[in-house]
Structures are given as structure tokens and as C-alpha cells.
Scaffold this motif. Structure first.
Motif, short mmCIF file in Angstrom:
data_model
loop_
_atom_site.label_atom_id
_atom_site.label_comp_id
_atom_site.label_asym_id
_atom_site.label_seq_id
_atom_site.Cartn_x
_atom_site.Cartn_y
_atom_site.Cartn_z
N LYS A 4 -7.50 18.42 4.48
CA LYS A 4 -7.07 19.78 4.86
C LYS A 4 -5.56 19.82 4.92
O LYS A 4 -4.91 18.92 5.45
CB LYS A 4 -7.65 20.13 6.23
CG LYS A 4 -9.12 20.41 6.16
CD LYS A 4 -9.52 21.29 7.33
CE LYS A 4 -10.96 21.72 7.17
NZ LYS A 4 -11.67 21.77 8.42
N LEU A 5 -5.00 20.89 4.36
CA LEU A 5 -3.54 21.00 4.28
C LEU A 5 -3.01 22.06 5.26
O LEU A 5 -3.74 22.95 5.68
CB LEU A 5 -3.12 21.38 2.86
CG LEU A 5 -3.47 20.38 1.76
CD1 LEU A 5 -3.02 20.91 0.40
CD2 LEU A 5 -2.84 19.01 2.01
N MET A 6 -1.73 21.92 5.60
CA MET A 6 -1.04 22.92 6.44
C MET A 6 0.36 23.15 5.86
O MET A 6 0.89 22.32 5.13
CB MET A 6 -0.92 22.42 7.88
CG MET A 6 -0.04 21.18 8.00
SD MET A 6 0.22 20.71 9.73
CE MET A 6 1.41 19.35 9.51
N HIS A 7 0.95 24.28 6.24
CA HIS A 7 2.35 24.51 5.88
C HIS A 7 3.25 23.79 6.86
O HIS A 7 2.94 23.69 8.05
CB HIS A 7 2.67 26.01 5.89
CG HIS A 7 2.05 26.75 4.76
ND1 HIS A 7 0.92 27.53 4.91
CD2 HIS A 7 2.39 26.80 3.44
CE1 HIS A 7 0.61 28.04 3.73
NE2 HIS A 7 1.48 27.60 2.82
N ALA A 8 4.37 23.28 6.37
CA ALA A 8 5.32 22.59 7.24
C ALA A 8 6.70 22.61 6.60
O ALA A 8 6.83 22.78 5.38
CB ALA A 8 4.88 21.15 7.46
N LEU A 9 7.71 22.44 7.45
CA LEU A 9 9.08 22.21 6.95
C LEU A 9 9.30 20.70 6.96
O LEU A 9 8.95 20.04 7.94
CB LEU A 9 10.09 22.85 7.91
CG LEU A 9 10.64 24.22 7.62
CD1 LEU A 9 11.68 24.14 6.51
CD2 LEU A 9 9.57 25.23 7.25
N ILE A 10 9.85 20.18 5.90
CA ILE A 10 10.13 18.74 5.88
C ILE A 10 11.56 18.50 5.38
O ILE A 10 12.16 19.37 4.74
CB ILE A 10 9.17 17.95 4.96
CG1 ILE A 10 9.29 18.45 3.50
CG2 ILE A 10 7.74 18.00 5.43
CD1 ILE A 10 8.79 17.44 2.49
N PRO A 27 -0.80 17.20 4.49
CA PRO A 27 -2.07 17.06 5.21
C PRO A 27 -1.92 17.33 6.71
O PRO A 27 -0.88 16.99 7.29
CB PRO A 27 -2.45 15.58 4.98
CG PRO A 27 -1.69 15.19 3.75
CD PRO A 27 -0.42 15.98 3.76
N ILE A 28 -2.93 17.93 7.30
CA ILE A 28 -2.94 18.12 8.76
C ILE A 28 -2.97 16.73 9.40
O ILE A 28 -3.73 15.86 8.97
CB ILE A 28 -4.18 18.95 9.17
CG1 ILE A 28 -3.99 20.39 8.66
CG2 ILE A 28 -4.38 18.94 10.68
CD1 ILE A 28 -5.17 21.31 8.92
N PRO A 29 -2.12 16.47 10.41
CA PRO A 29 -2.07 15.11 10.96
C PRO A 29 -3.37 14.70 11.64
O PRO A 29 -4.14 15.54 12.11
CB PRO A 29 -0.92 15.17 11.97
CG PRO A 29 -0.70 16.61 12.25
CD PRO A 29 -1.18 17.38 11.07
N ILE A 30 -3.57 13.39 11.67
CA ILE A 30 -4.81 12.86 12.26
C ILE A 30 -4.48 12.34 13.66
O ILE A 30 -3.49 11.62 13.84
CB ILE A 30 -5.36 11.71 11.38
CG1 ILE A 30 -5.78 12.32 10.03
CG2 ILE A 30 -6.52 10.98 12.05
CD1 ILE A 30 -5.97 11.29 8.94
N VAL A 31 -5.29 12.72 14.64
CA VAL A 31 -5.00 12.30 16.01
C VAL A 31 -5.39 10.85 16.23
O VAL A 31 -6.37 10.35 15.68
CB VAL A 31 -5.71 13.16 17.07
CG1 VAL A 31 -5.13 14.55 17.12
CG2 VAL A 31 -7.20 13.20 16.84
N LYS A 32 -4.57 10.18 17.05
CA LYS A 32 -4.90 8.81 17.48
C LYS A 32 -5.37 8.88 18.93
O LYS A 32 -5.39 9.95 19.53
CB LYS A 32 -3.66 7.92 17.35
CG LYS A 32 -3.15 7.80 15.93
CD LYS A 32 -2.14 6.66 15.85
CE LYS A 32 -1.09 6.94 14.81
NZ LYS A 32 0.22 7.31 15.24
#
Ligand SMILES: NC(=O)c1ccc[n+]([C@@H]2O[C@H](COP(=O)([O-])OP(=O)(O)OC[C@H]3O[C@@H](n4cnc5c(N)ncnc54)[C@H](OP(=O)(O)O)[C@@H]3O)[C@@H](O)[C@H]2O)c1
Length: 298
Positions: A4-10, A27-32
């Protein structure tokens, strides 16, 4: 399964300012363990965001590229113990200013200066420099709650605003008295929350009370030299370098004050996530009044 993707500034290197930011899909980050996934409705910019980009903490932060700065994305992960549920009384935009700028003002005044926000304790004379900025405008309101006498510095255009937030006397920082940090009523300061930069110890020292302290939230080499010299000479006047270490308990206390309408976020301007580069440039310009907000969702 498709990622799954999201918009972001990089940004993908040190330096380059606003022009080096890219609006992309990642990609949407994965929680730890111990983390939660936060849907970001709004985020606020802090000078630290562009200072890190410029390489002030290289090679420790950012440690790798591409880097998403300051929550400028649709989702982010956060340590659960550092988060607080946003009460419905506080809008996302207003809440976005609280975790860094608000908490810095809160910690500096309560823990470093020793101000009691219920107005009990010794009466204090407090100077707040750059009182119109992200940290300063929260600090004025907190110092008001603590029943302090507040002297503040800001530019001419913000004098009435800073008074309305609770300052007793306001100095234009470009005037001679403002540059000298002199209280118009002749008070000596028990504590200074120094939110501006580039003011030498020699300007603070004559304006401090016997045990007065300057809390410097942008500590540089001269702060540490002054700190050591003051210790070596047993000076009762002190400079205290402060860097925020966020704590969930403090954020909860601070959010409660905002929920109870005891203080508010002044919003300088609001940008959509796709235009966060403009917000970045505005923050780098150094003339915000209150907080610059970026909204991922409206
Ligand atoms: N230690 C920490 O953990 C921590 C946390 C947060 C922030 N900080 C640091 O604290 C500093 C302030 O942050 P911020 O977010 O409040 O900045 P900010 O919002 O960008 O500050 C902008 C405001 O400062 C005013 N200003 C600039 N120079 C001034 C001066 N010499 N005297 C009086 N007012 C002045 C500007 O007024 P005009 O537009 O009229 O010039 C503007 O309203 C930054 O260096 C930041 O990196 C440290």
C-alpha cells in the motif's frame, strides 16, 4: 500482496532547501513493537526540520536517505508511549503545533524555569525572546497561566498579538531597548526563555536578577562556553542549554490545557501536503507568526 502506498515529501541528500523536496508515493510504513501507525491529518514545521536537512546533525540524523521529514506524509509510525489521543475540542491543525513547539515551551518554563502553571509559587519576572514564533507564542500563554510578569520581544507587526496572548510589556527587537532587552518597567528577569538566536550573554547578563537564568533552546558553542565559565566563576546567573526530550505525560498535561481553552495555537499559514515545499521555504525564511501547518487531508 500489493504494497500500500501513501503520498509523502522526501529528500535524498543533505542540503538543497525547499527545492530538494520531492512529492512522491512511498510504501506506508510498517509498525514495529511498541509503535502505532498514525494517520496524519496535519503536521507542523519546526526549524529543526530544515536544520537537519542542512546537515546540522550529520551523520546521525537523518541516518539514511530518502528521508521523510517531520511527519510530512499521509501516515507515520510513532512510539505509542509518546502519543496522546487528540480530543475532539482540538482541531488537527491546532494539535499539530503541540508536540514539539508547545512541549518545548512547556518544559522550558515548568521544568527549567520552575514556573507553576497554577499561579502558585514565587512570582517570577520572565523575558521571552521571539515571542511571536512557534515556541514563543505558546510560552507567553503558559507564563500568563503561571501568573508571571512577562516581557516579550518580537517584530513591530506582532506587538499587539503578543500583548493579546498575555505579555505585560513588549519590545520591538529592532529598537535600541529591544536589542538591549531592557524591561520598560525596570524589572530584572528571573528567567529568560530564549527563542531567538544570535543574542550574546553580555546582553542578557545585566538584565538578570541575582539568580536569574537564561534557558537557551538553540544552544551553540557559545552557550556551552558561557555555561562552563559561569560554573567556574561560581556565577549565580546561569545559562541552561535545553533540547526537548518528548514525554507522553508532559504532552498529555499540555493537551489538557489546550482542550480546556487555557491556551491556543496561533496558525501562521496552512498548506496542502503537495505544497509542503512552500511551507518549508516559509519556515526557512524565519518570519512565521505562530505555527506553519501542512495538511494531508482536509
Ligand atoms: N531545544 C529544542 O528542543 C527546540 C525545540 C523547538 C525549537 N527550537 C529552536 O528554537 C528556535 C525558535 O523556534 P520557533 O519554532 O519558535 O521559530 P520560528 O517560529 O521560526 O520563529 C519565527 C519568529 O521569530 C521572530 N524573531 C526572529 N528573530 C528575532 C529576534 N532576534 N528577536 C525577536 N523575535 C525574533 C520572527 O519575527 P519577525 O518575523 O518579526 O522577524 C518570527 O515571528 C529555533 O532556533 C528552533 O530550532 C528548539
Amino acid at each position: 500482496m500489493a504494497t500500500k502506498l501513501m503520498h509523502a515529501l522526501i529528500y535524498d541528500r543533505y542540503g538543497g532547501g525547499a527545492a530538494a523536496l520531492k512529492y512522491v508515493q512511498v510504501p506506508i510504513p510498517i509498525v514495529k513493537k511498541d509503535e502505532i501507525l498514525v494517520k496524519i491529518e496535519a503536521a507542523s514545521l519546526n526549524p529543526l526540520d530544515w536544520k537537519l536537512q542542512s546537515g546540522i546533525a550529520r551523520p546521525f540524523s537523518p541516518r539514511r536517505f530518502p528521508h521523510i521529514p517531520g511527519g510530512l506524509a499521509e501516515y507515520a509510525v510513532a512510539k505509542e508511549k509518546l502519543t496522546v489521543v487528540r480530543p475532539s475540542e482540538i482541531s488537527a491543525a491546532e494539535g499539530a503545533g503541540l508536540p514539539i513547539a508547545g512541549l518545548t515551551a512547556y518544559k522550558a518554563l515548568t521544568q527549567c524555569a520552575g514556573l507553576n502553571l497554577d499561579g502558585t509559587g514565587e512570582h517570577m519576572n520572565i523575558l521571552i525572546t521571539a515571542a511571536s514564533g512557534g515556541v514563543g507564542h505558546y510560552a507567553v500563554q503558559l507564563a500568563r497561566l503561571g501568573n508571571a510578569h512577562i516581557t516579550a520581544t518580537c517584530g513591530t507587526r506582532n506587538i499587539e498579538l503578543v500583548k493579546s496572548l498575555g505579555a505585560d510589556e513588549v519590545l520591538d527587537y529592532k529598537s535600541p531597548d529591544g536589542a538591549a532587552l531592557k524591561s520598560p518597567s525596570g524589572r530584572k528577569y528571573d528567567a529568560v526563555l530564549h527563542c531567538a538566536t544570535g543574542i550574546p550573554w553580555s546582553s542578557f547578563e545585566p538584565n538578570l536578577s541575582e539568580n536569574g537564568k537564561v534557558i537557551d533552546i538553540t544552544p551553540g558553542p557559545s552557550t556551552f562556553v558561557t555555561f562552563v565559565l559561569n560554573k567556574l566563576t561560581f556565577s549565580r546567573k546561569q545559562i541552561v542549554p535545553m533540547i526537548l526530550t518528548p514525554r507522553g505525560e508532559d504532552l498529555a498535561q499540555f493537551v489538557k490545557l489546550v482542550k480546556e481553552k487555557k491556551l491556543q495555537t496561533v496558525i501562521d499559514s496552512t498548506y496542502p501536503l503537495s505544497k509542503a515545499g512552500d511551507a518549508w521555504a516559509k519556515s526557512m525564511d524565519g518570519h512565521a507568526t505562530g505555527k506553519i501547518i501542512v495538511q494531508a487531508y482536509k
